[in-house]
Design a protein around this motif. Structure first.
Motif, PDB file in Angstrom:
ATOM      1  N   TRP A  32       0.806  -1.217   0.000  1.00 23.57           N
ATOM      2  CA  TRP A  32       0.000   0.000   0.000  1.00 23.57           C
ATOM      3  C   TRP A  32       0.844   1.273   0.000  1.00 23.57           C
ATOM      4  O   TRP A  32       0.304   2.357   0.082  1.00 23.57           O
ATOM      5  CB  TRP A  32      -0.925  -0.007   1.221  1.00 23.57           C
ATOM      6  CG  TRP A  32      -1.744  -1.256   1.277  1.00 23.57           C
ATOM      7  CD1 TRP A  32      -1.583  -2.300   2.116  1.00 23.57           C
ATOM      8  CD2 TRP A  32      -2.840  -1.579   0.432  1.00 23.57           C
ATOM      9  NE1 TRP A  32      -2.501  -3.278   1.878  1.00 23.57           N
ATOM     10  CE2 TRP A  32      -3.304  -2.862   0.843  1.00 23.57           C
ATOM     11  CE3 TRP A  32      -3.496  -0.942  -0.622  1.00 23.57           C
ATOM     12  CZ2 TRP A  32      -4.382  -3.506   0.229  1.00 23.57           C
ATOM     13  CZ3 TRP A  32      -4.564  -1.579  -1.230  1.00 23.57           C
ATOM     14  CH2 TRP A  32      -4.994  -2.839  -0.818  1.00 23.57           C
ATOM     15  N   ARG A  33       2.110   1.127  -0.126  1.00 21.70           N
ATOM     16  CA  ARG A  33       2.957   2.310  -0.115  1.00 21.70           C
ATOM     17  C   ARG A  33       3.061   2.917  -1.521  1.00 21.70           C
ATOM     18  O   ARG A  33       2.934   2.208  -2.523  1.00 21.70           O
ATOM     19  CB  ARG A  33       4.360   1.970   0.398  1.00 21.70           C
ATOM     20  CG  ARG A  33       4.384   1.562   1.866  1.00 21.70           C
ATOM     21  CD  ARG A  33       5.799   1.447   2.374  1.00 21.70           C
ATOM     22  NE  ARG A  33       5.813   1.141   3.813  1.00 21.70           N
ATOM     23  CZ  ARG A  33       6.915   1.157   4.571  1.00 21.70           C
ATOM     24  NH1 ARG A  33       8.084   1.454   4.034  1.00 21.70           N
ATOM     25  NH2 ARG A  33       6.845   0.880   5.851  1.00 21.70           N
ATOM     26  N   TYR A  99       5.849   6.137   2.801  1.00 22.67           N
ATOM     27  CA  TYR A  99       4.674   5.876   3.629  1.00 22.67           C
ATOM     28  C   TYR A  99       4.775   6.709   4.904  1.00 22.67           C
ATOM     29  O   TYR A  99       5.688   6.514   5.727  1.00 22.67           O
ATOM     30  CB  TYR A  99       4.569   4.387   3.967  1.00 22.67           C
ATOM     31  CG  TYR A  99       3.364   4.036   4.779  1.00 22.67           C
ATOM     32  CD1 TYR A  99       2.093   4.066   4.211  1.00 22.67           C
ATOM     33  CD2 TYR A  99       3.494   3.682   6.127  1.00 22.67           C
ATOM     34  CE1 TYR A  99       0.982   3.746   4.959  1.00 22.67           C
ATOM     35  CE2 TYR A  99       2.386   3.352   6.879  1.00 22.67           C
ATOM     36  CZ  TYR A  99       1.111   3.394   6.289  1.00 22.67           C
ATOM     37  OH  TYR A  99       0.002   3.091   7.043  1.00 22.67           O
ATOM     38  N   LEU A 100       3.828   7.666   5.014  1.00 18.44           N
ATOM     39  CA  LEU A 100       3.753   8.543   6.187  1.00 18.44           C
ATOM     40  C   LEU A 100       5.098   9.230   6.468  1.00 18.44           C
ATOM     41  O   LEU A 100       5.592   9.279   7.595  1.00 18.44           O
ATOM     42  CB  LEU A 100       3.321   7.747   7.436  1.00 18.44           C
ATOM     43  CG  LEU A 100       1.927   7.096   7.358  1.00 18.44           C
ATOM     44  CD1 LEU A 100       1.664   6.286   8.614  1.00 18.44           C
ATOM     45  CD2 LEU A 100       0.865   8.156   7.147  1.00 18.44           C
ATOM     46  N   GLY A 101       5.698   9.750   5.385  1.00 22.71           N
ATOM     47  CA  GLY A 101       6.960  10.477   5.514  1.00 22.71           C
ATOM     48  C   GLY A 101       8.180   9.600   5.609  1.00 22.71           C
ATOM     49  O   GLY A 101       9.320  10.104   5.640  1.00 22.71           O
ATOM     50  N   GLU A 102       7.993   8.296   5.634  1.00 22.27           N
ATOM     51  CA  GLU A 102       9.134   7.374   5.686  1.00 22.27           C
ATOM     52  C   GLU A 102       9.474   6.914   4.274  1.00 22.27           C
ATOM     53  O   GLU A 102       8.619   6.400   3.547  1.00 22.27           O
ATOM     54  CB  GLU A 102       8.794   6.166   6.556  1.00 22.27           C
ATOM     55  CG  GLU A 102       9.935   5.166   6.675  1.00 22.27           C
ATOM     56  CD  GLU A 102       9.541   3.929   7.448  1.00 22.27           C
ATOM     57  OE1 GLU A 102      10.301   2.958   7.460  1.00 22.27           O
ATOM     58  OE2 GLU A 102       8.425   3.922   8.031  1.00 22.27           O
ATOM     59  N   THR A 103      10.714   7.094   3.867  1.00 20.62           N
ATOM     60  CA  THR A 103      11.167   6.743   2.515  1.00 20.62           C
ATOM     61  C   THR A 103      12.169   5.604   2.583  1.00 20.62           C
ATOM     62  O   THR A 103      13.135   5.665   3.370  1.00 20.62           O
ATOM     63  CB  THR A 103      11.811   7.968   1.817  1.00 20.62           C
ATOM     64  OG1 THR A 103      10.855   9.027   1.755  1.00 20.62           O
ATOM     65  CG2 THR A 103      12.277   7.611   0.423  1.00 20.62           C
ATOM     66  N   ASN A 104      11.912   4.606   1.776  1.00 19.31           N
ATOM     67  CA  ASN A 104      12.826   3.469   1.662  1.00 19.31           C
ATOM     68  C   ASN A 104      13.312   3.347   0.211  1.00 19.31           C
ATOM     69  O   ASN A 104      12.513   3.464  -0.733  1.00 19.31           O
ATOM     70  CB  ASN A 104      12.142   2.165   2.074  1.00 19.31           C
ATOM     71  CG  ASN A 104      11.833   2.125   3.552  1.00 19.31           C
ATOM     72  OD1 ASN A 104      12.584   2.661   4.371  1.00 19.31           O
ATOM     73  ND2 ASN A 104      10.722   1.502   3.911  1.00 19.31           N
ATOM     74  N   SER A 105      14.605   3.119   0.033  1.00 21.66           N
ATOM     75  CA  SER A 105      15.177   2.921  -1.300  1.00 21.66           C
ATOM     76  C   SER A 105      15.085   1.442  -1.660  1.00 21.66           C
ATOM     77  O   SER A 105      15.672   0.586  -0.970  1.00 21.66           O
ATOM     78  CB  SER A 105      16.637   3.391  -1.339  1.00 21.66           C
ATOM     79  OG  SER A 105      17.198   3.155  -2.611  1.00 21.66           O
TER      80      SER A 105
END
Length: 205
Positions: A32-33, A99-105
């Motif tokens: 869902w991201r 997702y909610l300001g969290e970024t993953n590469s």
């Protein structure tokens, strides 16, 4: 060295060509991201290029110019396609999830755009020889023999016609000459009397 430490994948593409990059993720955790593709400007900033569609935001574009993105949430594969590559498209890119300001590469990709090298215009010797004559040597000799035979046949026919014509003329000439000779060698008695000469017969007892 820094690229190797960051686990960067290098993808090569030809200028004017197309490349596709797959970024995998855990479909249960990141389904869902929001997924996106960005180009690294410096060490801290990654310029946004295109985002994948989200179920609750269907109007969000999934194409930006010649770059498109699609998200298979069931398989957990994000696919980025870059078409009509240009030199300025080269650089370091990232697949990201937010997702909610969290970024993953999800993946870092170094795109290299290669310029097509034009082939030399100098033809090879064998190809030059083939281009001069497309007819095989056997065919050349066959054509030569056919033409020579045709010319010889025409010459023979002309000689025969000439010989037949001459023989006919000789026959007509001989017939005319023989007719004249017969008239000169055997004069009629009437002709002799007309000239004042009378035939005489001598008898002996």
């Amino acid at each position: 060295a820094s690229h190797a430490a960051e686990n960067v994948t290098v993808v090569y593409g030809m200028e004017g060509g197309t490349i596709s990059v797959n970024c995998t993720y855990n479909p249960w955790k990141q389904r869902w991201r929001e997924k996106s593709w960005c180009k690294q400007v410096d060490e801290t900033k990654c310029q946004h290029v295109v985002s994948a569609r989200r179920f609750w935001l269907p109007f969000l574009k999934n194409r930006n110019g010649s770059t498109s993105i699609s998200d298979n949430v069931h398989e957990g594969v994000l696919t980025v396609t870059m078409k009509r590559l240009k030199k300025q498209d080269a650089g370091l890119y990232q697949c990201k999830s937010d997702y909610l300001g969290e970024t993953n590469s999800l993946r870092k990709v170094q795109v290299e755009v290669l310029t097509a090298v034009l082939e030399t215009q100098v033809p090879e010797k064998p190809s030059a020889v083939r281009s001069i004559s497309s007819i095989p040597p056997e065919a050349d000799f066959t054509v030569f023999y056919i033409i020579a035979g045709f010319l010889v046949t025409k010459f023979m026919v002309a000689v025969l016609i000439f010989i037949i014509g001459n023989s006919r003329k000789n026959r007509e000439t001989e017939q005319k000459n023989s007719g004249l000779n017969e008239q000169q060698d055997f004069p009629f008695p009437g002709d002799l009397a007309h000239d004042g000469i009378s035939p005489s017969w001598e008898s002996t007892a």
